[in-house]
Design an enzyme around this catalytic site. Structure first.
Site, short mmCIF file in Angstrom:
data_model
loop_
_atom_site.label_atom_id
_atom_site.label_comp_id
_atom_site.label_asym_id
_atom_site.label_seq_id
_atom_site.Cartn_x
_atom_site.Cartn_y
_atom_site.Cartn_z
N CYS A 34 3.73 -20.31 3.20
CA CYS A 34 4.96 -19.53 3.23
C CYS A 34 4.74 -18.16 3.86
O CYS A 34 5.65 -17.34 3.90
CB CYS A 34 5.57 -19.39 1.84
SG CYS A 34 4.49 -18.54 0.68
N HIS B 266 6.24 -5.76 5.87
CA HIS B 266 7.58 -6.20 5.44
C HIS B 266 8.66 -5.77 6.41
O HIS B 266 9.71 -6.39 6.51
CB HIS B 266 7.83 -5.78 4.00
CG HIS B 266 6.99 -6.59 3.08
ND1 HIS B 266 5.74 -6.20 2.68
CD2 HIS B 266 7.17 -7.85 2.60
CE1 HIS B 266 5.21 -7.16 1.95
NE2 HIS B 266 6.05 -8.17 1.89
C1 PEP Z 1 2.10 -13.74 2.15
O1 PEP Z 1 1.35 -12.85 1.73
O2 PEP Z 1 1.81 -14.50 3.09
C2 PEP Z 1 3.42 -13.92 1.54
C3 PEP Z 1 4.19 -14.93 1.89
O3 PEP Z 1 3.84 -12.97 0.64
P1 PEP Z 1 4.40 -11.52 1.09
O4 PEP Z 1 4.47 -11.50 2.57
O5 PEP Z 1 5.71 -11.33 0.44
O6 PEP Z 1 3.32 -10.62 0.54
#
Ligand code: PEP
Ligand code: MG
Length: 549
Positions: A481, A190
Site C-alpha cells: 500500500c 505526504h
Molecule cells: C508507507 O509507509 O508506505 C505507507 C503506506 O504509510 P504512510 O505513507 O502513510 O506512512
C-alpha cells in the site's frame, strides 16, 4: 530569474499544468511589543482596527460565496469570529491602555481568547486554530504582510512553497491550486501522496523555486520533474493525456488475479475510489480525518468518519489502518512535540504505549462503523517492529469484535520476521514508503536523498521478497500500500515477489491494471528474480525491464 529558465526537481505526481505562481504565505511574525505608541496617537492607532476588521470579514464572506458545502460553512464561521465586536473592542482597549500597536493588540487579544478556549477543552479547544487564522489575517492587513497559508484565489494557480504542513496540504483540495512545487520534500512525503490523491501534478525538491516571483506563469511537468518559467505560447497549451479506464478486475495476461485497491484519507476519496472501480480500499489512512484536531475525536465522531469511507464499499474489503500519528503527521492529541528524532520515535502503533485509550477507542469506533455498514472491514496497525506488538494488536482487535487483523510491514525488523508475524496475523501490507526510508536510513522527506528512497533499491526488494515468500508459504495475503503499489513499472516485480494485492491512489488504478494485463505470472517471477540479483537500483530496474520488455 530568466524567462524560459527551467528548474529541476523530482516529479512525484504526473500531469502537466500551466498557471501563474502563488507563493505559500509565510507564517505571520509576532508584532513587536516594545514600540510604545505615544498617548496622543493611541486613538488614531485604535481607529485602524475597525477598517481592517471590515476588510477581513468582507474577504472571508466573498470567499465563502465562491465556495460550496463544508468549505463555505467554515469560511462563514470564520467571518463571524472575525466580526465579533468584543474582539475588536478588546484589542482597541489594549491600544488605549497599554500603548501597543494595533497589530500587537490583535495578537495579544487573540492569544487571550485562544487560552480561554484551550482551557475550556473539547470542541471549544478546536476553535483555537480559527482564532489564530483570524489573528493572522488581521495582522497581515495591519502590517501589509501577505496572508499566510494557501492563497485564497478565484483563478487557477501553481502553489510554490518551501514545504507544506499536512493540514495545509489538506486545505489544497479546497483551493484552485492546479499544481504544486516545493523546494523540499521527497517522493514519498505526504505532500507528494496528497498531490497524487488530488490528481494534480507535483514537483518536489526544486531548488530555487521559492525565489520565483509571484504571478510568473510556469509550466509544471509532474512526470519529468521540471518547472519551466514563462513557457512559450505553444507549450502553454500542453495537456496531460487521459489514462485508460479500469474495468474493476485486476489480473495478469494469463488470468492470475491481482487485487487492485485504493488508498484513501476520507469519504471524498472513497467515493472517487468507488467511481474508479477500485476492488476495495487497501489503505484507509484514518489520521487524515483528524489532522486539524486539537483533541481526540469522540467515538461517535470517529464512527461517522469511518462510515463515510465504508459506505461506498458494501460487500468489498476495506482495510482500515489505525492512527499513524507522529513523525511527519503529528496529531496534537497523540504525539509529543519535543521528540528529537520523531521518525524513530513514538509513532504509529507505538502511540498505544503512551496513549493506550486512543487505540481502544479507535477499535471500538471501527467495529461500530463496520457493524453499521456492509463492507468487509479488516484492520491493520502501522509501524510494527516486534511479534509481541503484532500479537497484542491482534488480541485488541479480537476483543473489540474485529474478525480480521493484520499489520503493516514498514520496518526491516518486521520484514525479516514476516514468517513469525504471519503466524499471528491474518494478513500483512507492505508500507514501502516507510520500509524504504528505514531500510536505507534516508528520511523520506529529504529531497537530496530522493535517490535512496527508491523501492528498486536491492536491499528493499530483497526484504519485500522475504515477506512475499513468507506469505506464499503460509497461504496468507501480502499487500503493498506504499507508493510503489501505484507504479506500473514496479508492479509486475512486486507480484513476482509474492505480493497478492496492490493499493494506490484511485488515479493510478487504470495505468497499473493496464500494465499487469500485459504480463504473465511466470514473467513476473522471472522479472523479480532478475531484479533481486541486481546490485544497484538502476541495474534492478534494467534487469526487470529486460525480462518484461
Ligand atoms: C508507507 O509507509 O508506505 C505507507 C503506506 O504509510 P504512510 O505513507 O502513510 O506512512
Ligand atoms: Mg508508513
Amino acid at each position: 530569474m530568466v524567462p524560459g529558465a527551467t528548474l529541476h526537481g523530482l516529479g512525484v505526481s504526473p500531469g502537466v499544468a500551466v498557471a501563474p505562481v502563488a507563493q505559500l504565505g509565510e507564517a505571520i511574525a509576532e508584532p513587536a511589543a516594545a514600540d510604545e505608541v505615544p498617548e496622543d496617537r493611541r486613538e488614531a492607532e485604535a481607529a485602524r482596527l475597525a477598517p481592517a476588521v471590515a476588510e477581513v470579514v468582507a474577504a472571508l464572506r466573498a470567499d465563502a460565496a465562491r465556495s460550496e458545502g463544508e468549505t463555505a460553512q467554515i469560511l462563514e464561521a470564520t467571518a463571524l469570529l472575525a466580526a465579533d465586536p468584543d474582539f475588536a473592542a478588546g484589542a482597541a482597549a489594549r491600544v488605549r491602555a497599554e500603548g501597543v500597536s494595533a497589530a500587537r493588540a490583535v495578537w495579544d487579544e487573540a492569544e487571550a481568547q485562544a487560552r480561554l478556549l484551550r482551557d475550556l477543552g473539547g470542541r471549544m479547544a478546536e476553535r483555537v486554530a480559527d482564532v489564530r487564522s483570524v489573528r493572522d489575517r488581521l495582522v497581515a492587513r495591519l502590517t501589509g504582510a501577505d496572508v499566510p497559508g494557501i492563497p485564497d484565489r478565484a483563478e487557477p494557480f501553481v502553489l510554490v512553497a518551501r514545504d507544506l504542513a499536512p493540514a495545509e496540504t489538506a486545505a489544497l483540495g479546497r483551493s484552485r491550486c492546479v499544481a504544486l512545487v516545493t523546494e523540499e520534500g521527497g517522493p514519498t512525503s505526504h505532500t507528494a501522496i496528497l498531490a497524487r490523491a488530488l490528481g494534480i501534478p507535483a514537483v518536489v525538491g526544486a531548488a530555487g523555486a521559492t525565489a520565483i516571483p509571484a504571478e510568473t506563469v510556469v509550466l509544471v511537468d509532474g512526470e519529468s520533474g521540471t518547472v519551466q518559467l514563462d513557457p512559450p505560447e505553444r507549450q502553454r497549451a500542453a495537456t496531460s493525456e487521459d489514462p485508460p479506464e479500469f474495468d474493476g478486475r485486476g489480473q495478469l495476461a494469463d488470468g492470475t488475479p491481482v487485487t487492485l485497491r485504493a488508498n484513501v484519507g476520507g469519504a471524498v476519496d472513497a467515493h472517487a475510489a468507488a467511481a474508479a472501480r477500485a476492488q476495495g480500499i487497501g489503505l484507509f489512512r484514518t489520521e487524515f480525518c483528524f489532522l486539524d484536531r486539537a483533541a481526540e475525536p469522540t467515538v461517535p465522531e470517529q464512527v461517522a468518519a469511518y462510515r463515510g469511507v465504508l459506505a461506498p464499499f458494501a460487500g468489498r474489503t476495506v482495510v482500515v489502518r489505525t492512527l499513524d500519528a507522529g513523525s511527519d503527521k503529528p496529531l496534537p492529541f497523540a504525539t509529543g512535540a519535543d521528540e528529537e528524532n520523531p521518525a524513530l520515535g513514538v509513532r504509529g502503533l507505538r502511540v498505544a504505549r503512551t496513549h493506550p485509550a486512543l487505540l481502544s477507542h479507535q477499535l471500538t469506533a471501527i467495529a461500530d462503523a463496520a457493524a453499521q455498514e456492509g463492507a468487509e472491514v479488516e484492520v491493520m496497525a502501522p509501524m510494527v517492529a516486534t511479534v509481541d506488538e503484532a500479537r497484542d494488536f491482534v488480541a485488541a482487535c479480537r476483543a473489540a469484535g474485529i474478525a480480521r487483523a493484520g499489520i503493516m510491514i514498514e520496518t526491516p525488523a518486521a520484514a525479516l520476521l514476516s514468517a513469525e508475524m504471519l503466524a499471528v496475523v491474518d494478513f500483512v501490507s507492505l508500507g514501502t514508503n516507510d520500509l524504504t526510508q528505514y531500510t536505507m536510513a534516508a528520511d523520506r522527506l529529504s529531497a537530496p536523498l530522493g535517490a535512496l528512497n527508491d523501492p528498486w533499491q536491492p536491499a528493499v526488494l530483497r526484504l519485500i521478497g522475504t515477506v512475499g515468500a513468507a506469505g506464499r508459504a503460509r497461504g496468507k495475503p501480502v499487500g503493498v500500500c506504499g507508493e510503489a503499489g501505484g507504479d506500473p513499472a514496479i508492479a509486475p516485480v512486486l507480484v513476482g515477489l509474492g505480493v497478492t494485492s496492490l493499493s494506490m491512489t484511485a488515479r493510478s488504478l487504470a495505468r497499473v491494471a493496464a500494465r499487469l494485463r500485459t504480463v504473465t505470472a511466470d514473467e513476473c517471477r522471472r522479472a523479480a528474480e532478475a531484479a533481486l540479483g541486481a546490485p544497484t537500483a538502476v541495474e534492478a530496474r534494467a534487469a526487470a525491464a529486460a525480462v518484461l520488455g
